[in-house]
Design a protein around this motif. Structure first.
Motif, short mmCIF file in Angstrom:
data_model
loop_
_atom_site.label_atom_id
_atom_site.label_comp_id
_atom_site.label_asym_id
_atom_site.label_seq_id
_atom_site.Cartn_x
_atom_site.Cartn_y
_atom_site.Cartn_z
N PRO A 41 0.84 -1.19 0.00
CA PRO A 41 0.00 0.00 0.00
C PRO A 41 0.88 1.25 0.00
O PRO A 41 1.90 1.31 0.70
N PHE A 98 -5.37 2.44 -5.95
CA PHE A 98 -5.44 1.00 -6.23
C PHE A 98 -4.64 0.21 -5.18
O PHE A 98 -5.03 -0.90 -4.81
N SER A 99 -3.54 0.78 -4.75
CA SER A 99 -2.66 0.06 -3.81
C SER A 99 -3.30 -0.14 -2.45
O SER A 99 -2.90 -1.03 -1.69
N SER A 118 -5.96 -1.45 -1.60
CA SER A 118 -6.56 -2.78 -1.43
C SER A 118 -5.58 -3.77 -0.83
O SER A 118 -5.98 -4.80 -0.27
N ARG A 141 -5.35 -5.13 3.21
CA ARG A 141 -5.87 -6.39 3.74
C ARG A 141 -4.91 -7.55 3.49
O ARG A 141 -4.83 -8.48 4.28
N GLU A 142 -4.16 -7.49 2.39
CA GLU A 142 -3.16 -8.52 2.12
C GLU A 142 -2.02 -8.44 3.13
O GLU A 142 -1.55 -9.47 3.64
#
Length: 256
Positions: A59, A232-233, A235, A238-239
């Protein structure tokens, strides 16, 4: 011995010493097998030149405060880095390592506050540079070796990218698109979500409402793709959180 200013040393640096053909004529460098200083570092400064690559792995957010800078999150909690092991070795060899990390232990710095030119310096506490029996020489016949020239070129490119990033941040502040960020992650087995704050992000609603000259200017300057790379990053928050869970580095959930 001359030395670079020691106040407010950048992240990772314990000291700075100007590289000298006289003082360091027999110095060599050896490859770093690991980066122990990374093991507990969760946030790394990045330049806008790197957004396209960074957003595939981490992110990208903006630090809090008036002098905000873009940072890549290698972990969501202080002291947690999910991309390296306890020794600072990469867990995944395909991971993109930000230039700020690859620059260490070198740095371009002014030797005096009034100096116009930047000088190539290094952190003397690093174990990758010194009077070793083996390694690549920094100087040959009193002149910078090819490896030293490459190090200098990389640091110059980094400074130029840093200047472009500073300009980007100035323009971003003028548009007033930054807002306080917040991410809430609900994890199975927990009643309360894990809430992350203390960073800034782009206000997507304001971005979508841009019109006319302001939008055209942002499109022509190449700023727009950078903003969407950041969005976009997000998201990947959560990873990164899931990686922390797998590594047994669970934070405490937010109460209330």
């Amino acid at each position: 011995m001359a030395s670079a200013p020691q106040q407010q040393l950048p992240l990772f640096y314990n000291g700075l010493e100007p590289l000298s053909s006289e003082m360091h004529a027999d110095y060599k460098i050896r490859p770093a097998e690991s980066a122990p200083f990374l093991a507990t570092q969760h946030a790394i400064p990045v330049t806008i030149d790197e957004f396209a690559l960074v957003q595939r792995y981490m992110p990208i957010v903006f630090s809090a405060g008036d002098d905000s800078v873009p940072i890549a999150l290698m972990g969501l909690n202080e002291g947690v880095n999910v991309f390296v092991d306890a020794d600072g070795k990469l867990i995944d060899d395909t991971f993109y390592v930000p230039a700020y990390i690859r620059r260490y232990p070198y740095l371009l710095a002014r030797l005096r506050p009034d100096a116009e030119e930047l000088s190539l310096c290094f952190d003397p506490t690093s174990d990758t540079i010194g009077q070793f029996d083996e390694g690549q020489p920094l100087f040959e016949n009193g002149q910078p070796s090819e490896v030293t020239k490459n190090i200098l070129a990389f640091n110059e490119q980094f400074e130029q990218a840093g200047a472009r990033t500073a300009q980007f941040m100035n323009e971003l502040r003028e548009t007033e698109l930054l807002m306080d960020g917040e991410v809430s992650i609900q994890h199975d087995g927990y009643d309360q979500p894990f809430v992350y704050r203390g960073f800034q992000m782009i206000n997507e609603e304001k971005l979508q409402d841009l019109r006319g000259d302001q939008l055209r200017k942002m499109t022509k300057s190449g700023m727009l793709p950078l903003l969407y790379a950041h969005l976009f990053s997000l998201s990947l928050m959560r990873e990164v959180f899931a990686r922390q869970v797998r590594l047994g580095k669970m934070p405490q959930p937010t109460l209330g």
